[in-house]
Design a protein around this motif. Structure first.
Motif, short mmCIF file in Angstrom:
data_model
loop_
_atom_site.label_atom_id
_atom_site.label_comp_id
_atom_site.label_asym_id
_atom_site.label_seq_id
_atom_site.Cartn_x
_atom_site.Cartn_y
_atom_site.Cartn_z
N TRP A 1 0.63 -1.31 0.02
CA TRP A 1 0.04 0.04 0.12
C TRP A 1 0.85 1.28 0.00
O TRP A 1 0.50 2.23 -0.78
N SER A 2 1.88 1.23 0.60
CA SER A 2 3.00 2.41 0.70
C SER A 2 3.42 2.76 -0.67
O SER A 2 4.06 3.77 -0.82
N ASP A 3 3.33 1.84 -1.73
CA ASP A 3 3.80 2.28 -3.12
C ASP A 3 2.95 3.41 -3.69
O ASP A 3 3.57 4.17 -4.48
N ARG A 4 1.79 3.73 -2.96
CA ARG A 4 0.84 4.66 -3.51
C ARG A 4 1.74 6.02 -3.18
O ARG A 4 1.39 7.24 -3.75
N GLU A 5 2.60 6.01 -2.24
CA GLU A 5 3.34 7.28 -2.03
C GLU A 5 4.15 7.76 -3.02
O GLU A 5 4.69 8.94 -3.11
N THR A 6 4.54 6.82 -3.98
CA THR A 6 5.34 7.03 -5.04
C THR A 6 4.80 7.57 -6.47
O THR A 6 5.47 7.82 -7.47
N LEU A 7 3.44 7.59 -6.23
CA LEU A 7 2.54 7.86 -7.47
C LEU A 7 3.03 9.38 -8.04
O LEU A 7 3.09 10.53 -7.37
N ASP A 8 3.51 9.53 -9.45
CA ASP A 8 4.10 10.68 -9.83
C ASP A 8 3.13 11.61 -10.46
O ASP A 8 3.33 13.03 -10.87
N GLY A 9 1.54 11.41 -10.58
CA GLY A 9 0.67 12.16 -11.01
C GLY A 9 0.54 12.50 -12.33
O GLY A 9 -0.37 13.40 -12.64
N LEU B 1 5.19 1.59 -12.92
CA LEU B 1 4.18 0.75 -13.49
C LEU B 1 2.98 1.19 -12.87
O LEU B 1 2.02 1.66 -13.08
N LEU B 2 3.15 1.49 -11.33
CA LEU B 2 1.60 1.89 -10.60
C LEU B 2 1.35 3.17 -10.97
O LEU B 2 0.02 3.54 -11.25
N SER B 3 2.09 3.91 -11.22
CA SER B 3 1.76 5.53 -11.69
C SER B 3 1.15 5.36 -13.17
O SER B 3 0.16 6.22 -13.06
N ARG B 4 1.54 4.45 -13.85
CA ARG B 4 0.93 4.67 -15.25
C ARG B 4 -0.35 3.89 -15.12
O ARG B 4 -1.42 4.17 -15.81
N ILE B 5 -0.50 2.77 -14.45
CA ILE B 5 -1.87 2.45 -14.15
C ILE B 5 -2.84 3.13 -13.68
O ILE B 5 -3.98 3.22 -14.03
N ALA B 6 -2.26 3.87 -12.57
CA ALA B 6 -3.19 4.70 -11.75
C ALA B 6 -3.77 5.89 -12.44
O ALA B 6 -4.84 6.82 -12.12
N GLU B 7 -3.15 6.29 -13.70
CA GLU B 7 -3.88 7.37 -14.65
C GLU B 7 -4.98 6.81 -15.39
O GLU B 7 -5.54 7.89 -16.23
#
Length: 412
Positions: free
Chosen positions: A218-226, A305-311
């Motif tokens: 869950w802490s990976d969400r802290e690295t989301l680049d927006g 990868l998580l940042s690209r998924i989250a967009e």
């Protein structure tokens, strides 16, 4: 006496055997780091077969609490090294031909790293060896027969994996014998779903492996680049799918067939390494009206990868039921969609039903192969911003409450 006291005081040692690149094996990274945090001295035995991935492995390993050792480097300089790699590849080719024409199975079918993995493992003094790949299975069985403590992580049900035409050239019975030995006589076993755990227990008459979901912290969400790097038109919703390889047999057939019945506008974003002939295959399945809204992206690092998924808005997980492993497993993909806060549309494999049962407001299931039903799920979300918002919020709750690594790590 002094050496005995030192031996008693040292931390327990674990050797995780993969024979693969570290950067493409997040489950190994999470397990090794979890054991290290629990006080183990951990070494991962992998291999380097791609120069660009080697660089990523070195960068990744520098920040991890365990050691990574490449037992084989296919890009090593020097004539001797090149000849050795050539010999290993030739041995593998001969082994595959012997199986194809004479049905003689051998460990050399499992890749060039098998021999190097075996030599390296024999030279380790460890309290526990854990097999994490096909190449590691025969090595682990050898260690078990020597009296070593050995475990196995069934990342996939190796003997029940791949498309039917590929399985004809695989030593399925040999793989099953290796799996059975480790599951019945090993120290312990893990796998990625309850459905697979039950099935393995029944098939091999062994204790059901401990379930450790392929979740991410869950802490990976802290690295989301927006950032928004994939999407072209942010006024319409976006559907995302990813895998190591882009091509047939991964559920994209369902997605493309469903688009004929989708009423709302959307973008389709695919991420992976295209297989040979991918563009022709893609163009043959997508209508001219949809083709301008289908985008293909290359692989990115695990960290991005998580940042690209989250967009995106919707994560598609159309796993197919062509083999038992795909039917029973829970992939990284569906759990990363939840962590990214995406509404999830997934085929109704046994593994994905397991996720949907625990996250019913976040995951919409459809019968695998039923394109109109899949279109109905897409239309439900694409036509209602409120429904999309509710489903995405439910995905984040499911990730935080159940499907994150912080909830899974204690099982190890």
């Amino acid at each position: 006496m002094s050496s005995g006291r030192n031996a008693e005081m040292r931390p327990p040692r674990a050797v995780i055997m993969t024979g693969n690149h570290l950067c493409h094996n997040p489950r190994v990274v999470k397990e090794a780091a979890a054991l290290a945090r629990a006080g183990w001295d951990v070494e991962v035995l992998g291999a380097w077969t791609d120069a660009s991935l080697k660089a990523r492995d070195i960068e990744l390993a520098a920040g991890l609490p365990f050691r990574f050792t490449a037992v084989l480097d296919c890009g090593a300089p020097g004539l001797i090294a090149k000849v050795e790699i050539l010999v290993l590849r030739l041995r593998g080719k001969i082994a595959r031909l012997l199986y194809r024409f004479a049905r003689l199975p051998s460990r050399w079918q499992f890749g060039a790293a098998v021999g190097a993995l075996s030599s390296a493992a024999r030279g380790r003094n460890a309290d526990l060896f854990i097999a994490h790949s096909e190449a590691a299975l025969p090595v682990a069985v050898d260690l078990s027969r020597r009296g070593e403590r050995v475990g196995v992580d069934m990342e996939d049900w190796f003997s029940e994996d791949l498309l039917p035409d590929q399985r004809r050239l695989r030593p399925v019975q040999f793989l099953g014998e290796l799996e059975g030995h480790l599951l019945r006589q090993g120290t312990g076993a893990t796998c990625p779903s309850q459905a697979m755990s039950v099935a393995l227990g029944r098939a091999y008459g062994c204790p059901p492996p401990v379930v450790v979901y392929n979740a991410f912290p869950w802490s990976d969400r802290e690295t989301l680049d927006g950032a928004v790097k994939d999407r072209r038109d942010r006024t319409i919703p976006s559907v995302h799918w990813y895998s190591q390889t882009l091509g047939p047999g991964r559920g994209l057939e369902d997605l493309f067939a469903s688009l004929r019945h989708v009423e709302a506008a959307a973008e389709i974003h695919l991420r992976g390494r295209p297989a040979a002939g991918f563009e022709r295959w893609l163009d043959s399945l997508i209508t001219a009206a949809w083709r301008p809204r289908v985008f293909v992206h290359g692989l990115v690092s695990n960290e991005e990868l998580l940042s690209r998924i989250a967009e995106h808005d919707i994560g598609f997980a159309g796993e197919m039921t062509f083999c038992r492993s795909r039917e029973l497993t829970i992939t990284n993909k569906i759990l990363q969609y939840l962590l990214g806060g995406l509404a999830v549309i997934a085929s109704d494999t046994l593994g994905q039903r397991e996720v949907a049962a625990q996250a019913p407001d976040a995951v919409l299931l459809y019968p695998s192969g039923d394109a109109p039903a899949l279109a109905g799920r897409l239309n439900k979300l694409l036509s209602s911003p409120a429904e999309m918002s509710r489903t995405k919020a439910a995905a984040l709750r499911a990730a935080e409450d159940v499907f994150c690594w912080e909830r899974q790590e204690p099982a190890l």
